[in-house]
Design a protein around this motif. Structure first.
Motif, PDB file in Angstrom:
ATOM      1  N   VAL A 146     -63.141  30.749  -6.945  1.00  0.00           N
ATOM      2  CA  VAL A 146     -62.008  30.468  -7.829  1.00  0.00           C
ATOM      3  C   VAL A 146     -62.497  29.828  -9.126  1.00  0.00           C
ATOM      4  N   ILE A 147     -63.402  28.869  -8.999  1.00  0.00           N
ATOM      5  CA  ILE A 147     -63.955  28.198 -10.184  1.00  0.00           C
ATOM      6  C   ILE A 147     -64.595  29.207 -11.122  1.00  0.00           C
ATOM      7  N   LEU A 148     -65.410  30.093 -10.574  1.00  0.00           N
ATOM      8  CA  LEU A 148     -66.103  31.081 -11.396  1.00  0.00           C
ATOM      9  C   LEU A 148     -65.129  32.074 -12.016  1.00  0.00           C
ATOM     10  N   GLU A 149     -64.169  32.533 -11.231  1.00  0.00           N
ATOM     11  CA  GLU A 149     -63.204  33.515 -11.730  1.00  0.00           C
ATOM     12  C   GLU A 149     -62.369  32.959 -12.883  1.00  0.00           C
ATOM     13  N   LEU A 150     -61.963  31.700 -12.792  1.00  0.00           N
ATOM     14  CA  LEU A 150     -61.113  31.128 -13.840  1.00  0.00           C
ATOM     15  C   LEU A 150     -61.908  30.749 -15.081  1.00  0.00           C
ATOM     16  N   LEU A 151     -63.131  30.238 -14.905  1.00  0.00           N
ATOM     17  CA  LEU A 151     -63.941  29.866 -16.060  1.00  0.00           C
ATOM     18  C   LEU A 151     -64.359  31.090 -16.866  1.00  0.00           C
ATOM     19  N   TYR A 152     -64.845  32.111 -16.178  1.00  0.00           N
ATOM     20  CA  TYR A 152     -65.306  33.308 -16.882  1.00  0.00           C
ATOM     21  C   TYR A 152     -64.159  34.275 -17.171  1.00  0.00           C
ATOM     22  N   GLY A 153     -63.213  34.391 -16.254  1.00  0.00           N
ATOM     23  CA  GLY A 153     -62.127  35.353 -16.421  1.00  0.00           C
ATOM     24  C   GLY A 153     -61.090  34.938 -17.440  1.00  0.00           C
ATOM     25  N   SER A 154     -60.925  33.619 -17.647  1.00  0.00           N
ATOM     26  CA  SER A 154     -59.903  33.136 -18.583  1.00  0.00           C
ATOM     27  C   SER A 154     -60.483  32.303 -19.717  1.00  0.00           C
ATOM     28  N   GLY A 155     -61.754  31.937 -19.651  1.00  0.00           N
ATOM     29  CA  GLY A 155     -62.407  31.218 -20.747  1.00  0.00           C
ATOM     30  C   GLY A 155     -61.946  29.788 -20.931  1.00  0.00           C
ATOM     31  N   VAL A 156     -61.438  29.158 -19.860  1.00  0.00           N
ATOM     32  CA  VAL A 156     -60.933  27.791 -20.003  1.00  0.00           C
ATOM     33  C   VAL A 156     -62.086  26.788 -20.086  1.00  0.00           C
ATOM     34  N   ARG A 157     -61.799  25.632 -20.659  1.00  0.00           N
ATOM     35  CA  ARG A 157     -62.758  24.542 -20.758  1.00  0.00           C
ATOM     36  C   ARG A 157     -62.866  23.823 -19.410  1.00  0.00           C
ATOM     37  N   LEU A 158     -63.938  23.041 -19.256  1.00  0.00           N
ATOM     38  CA  LEU A 158     -64.117  22.244 -18.045  1.00  0.00           C
ATOM     39  C   LEU A 158     -62.931  21.311 -17.836  1.00  0.00           C
ATOM     40  N   SER A 159     -62.518  20.599 -18.888  1.00  0.00           N
ATOM     41  CA  SER A 159     -61.405  19.652 -18.761  1.00  0.00           C
ATOM     42  C   SER A 159     -60.111  20.360 -18.382  1.00  0.00           C
ATOM     43  N   GLU A 160     -59.922  21.573 -18.892  1.00  0.00           N
ATOM     44  CA  GLU A 160     -58.709  22.331 -18.589  1.00  0.00           C
ATOM     45  C   GLU A 160     -58.689  22.773 -17.132  1.00  0.00           C
ATOM     46  N   LEU A 161     -59.827  23.221 -16.626  1.00  0.00           N
ATOM     47  CA  LEU A 161     -59.904  23.640 -15.225  1.00  0.00           C
ATOM     48  C   LEU A 161     -59.728  22.440 -14.308  1.00  0.00           C
ATOM     49  N   HIS A 162     -60.375  21.338 -14.659  1.00  0.00           N
ATOM     50  CA  HIS A 162     -60.285  20.125 -13.833  1.00  0.00           C
ATOM     51  C   HIS A 162     -58.848  19.641 -13.724  1.00  0.00           C
ATOM     52  N   GLY A 163     -58.095  19.744 -14.797  1.00  0.00           N
ATOM     53  CA  GLY A 163     -56.725  19.239 -14.797  1.00  0.00           C
ATOM     54  C   GLY A 163     -55.682  20.191 -14.261  1.00  0.00           C
ATOM     55  N   LEU A 164     -56.076  21.376 -13.847  1.00  0.00           N
ATOM     56  CA  LEU A 164     -55.108  22.362 -13.364  1.00  0.00           C
ATOM     57  C   LEU A 164     -54.426  21.904 -12.082  1.00  0.00           C
ATOM     58  N   ASP A 165     -53.102  22.037 -12.065  1.00  0.00           N
ATOM     59  CA  ASP A 165     -52.336  21.852 -10.839  1.00  0.00           C
ATOM     60  C   ASP A 165     -51.999  23.229 -10.267  1.00  0.00           C
ATOM     61  N   ARG A 166     -51.740  23.260  -8.981  1.00  0.00           N
ATOM     62  CA  ARG A 166     -51.405  24.557  -8.364  1.00  0.00           C
ATOM     63  C   ARG A 166     -50.171  25.150  -9.009  1.00  0.00           C
TER      64      ARG A 166
END
Length: 314
Positions: A151-171
């Motif tokens: 999931v981490i890899l798919e969202l970082l590469y698939g959507s181009g989000v920043r580390l802080s943005e991924l860390h703060g994501l809620d379901r």
């Protein structure tokens, strides 16, 4: 106006400025710490420059700030670092001028140091395929860690989000039906970005393991998308460690990390024919000039291909 009192002492103007940034611009604690560090750097310089800790902000003029930039160069700091510090000072003195603490803004007559902007490190499509192969192998074990890593890899590469943005994501920020998610970027600005179909599938598989971890945890974070075995939100360091391990196992360079996936996302979009404005919006950039660095990356890659493949190139 109170004296500067050096970097060791307090300065009510700096404190008021930082409160302004926190309250009015909703800047993160990390950004506020960076601003304070840059202002403390200037205050140390001014104490030495004036030969006393009793200097005052209205005494700071254009020549003083140019001397400060010169001191940064003598210390061996990169021009990009000096430019960032000057940007912080511009914001600070604009605040002081608006508050009536200084008659004029001394930064207006100071030119920003120009320097070569380093090209961002990114992974080739082949390298990304190798990294995904590692992540998918882990996910096949159907463990919390394995499914989460994908999931981490798919969202970082698939959507181009920043580390802080991924860390703060809620379901609740993810809509798997419409395949999009809401992220909070710099300055806590929200934007909606698409997620790929493989990313949505990865999240659905991970949700079962996530629910199990939350169910047995004593104090779970039920909102967080990414959780650790204790049911708490996965830390930024945990995300960084995961990405580094995946890239390393996939044969990538030691320096590649979370930032490399965002750079790869942008570079591969432009290589595929995406227009610059669309990539800018997807990345959440304020200025188009920030996004244009990726066009340079694509040009450099094409030059390298040309040099390696063309018979007339050395």
């Amino acid at each position: 106006m109170t004296p500067g009192r050096g970097a060791a002492g307090g300065d009510r103007h700096v404190d008021a400025f930082l409160r302004h940034l926190a309250d009015e611009r909703n800047l993160s604690e990390h950004t506020l710490t960076a601003y304070r560090g840059d202002l403390d750097d200037l205050r140390r310089f001014l104490t030495d420059y004036y030969g006393t800790p009793e200097w005052r902000w209205p005494t700071v003029d254009r020549l003083t700030l140019r001397s400060f930039l010169g001191s940064l160069e003598r210390r061996g700091l990169a021009r990009r670092t000096a430019a960032r510090k000057l940007s912080a000072l511009r914001t600070f003195f604009a605040f002081l001028h608006l508050e009536g603490e200084v008659e004029s803004d001394p930064t207006r007559g100071v030119r920003t140091p120009k320097g070569d902007r380093p090209l961002p490190e990114f992974l080739s499509r082949g390298e990304m395929d190798a990294v995904f192969e590692v992540a998918e192998t882990r996910a096949a074990d159907n463990t919390l860690r394995g499914t989460r890593d994908l999931v981490i890899l798919e969202l970082l590469y698939g959507s181009g989000v920043r580390l802080s943005e991924l860390h703060g994501l809620d379901r609740a920020d993810l809509d798997l039906v419409s395949e999009q998610m809401k992220v909070r970027g710099k300055g806590r600005k929200e934007r909606v970005v698409p997620i790929t179909e493989p990313a949505a599938l990865a999240v659905r598989r991970y949700e079962l393991r996530r629910a199990e971890a939350i169910a047995v945890a004593r104090r779970p974070d039920r909102r967080a998308l990414l959780v650790n075995p204790s049911g708490r939100r996965l830390s930024r360091r945990g995300i960084q460690r995961t990405v580094h391990e995946l890239i390393e196992e996939g044969g990538g360079t030691e320096t590649a990390g979370v930032h490399s996936l965002r750079h790869s996302f942008a570079t591969h979009l432009l290589d595929g024919g995406a227009d610059l404005m669309s990539v800018k919006e997807l990345l959440g950039h304020v200025s188009l000039s920030t996004t244009q660095i990726y066009t340079h990356t694509s040009r450099e890659r094409l030059k390298q291909v040309h040099r390696q493949a063309h018979p007339r190139s050395e």
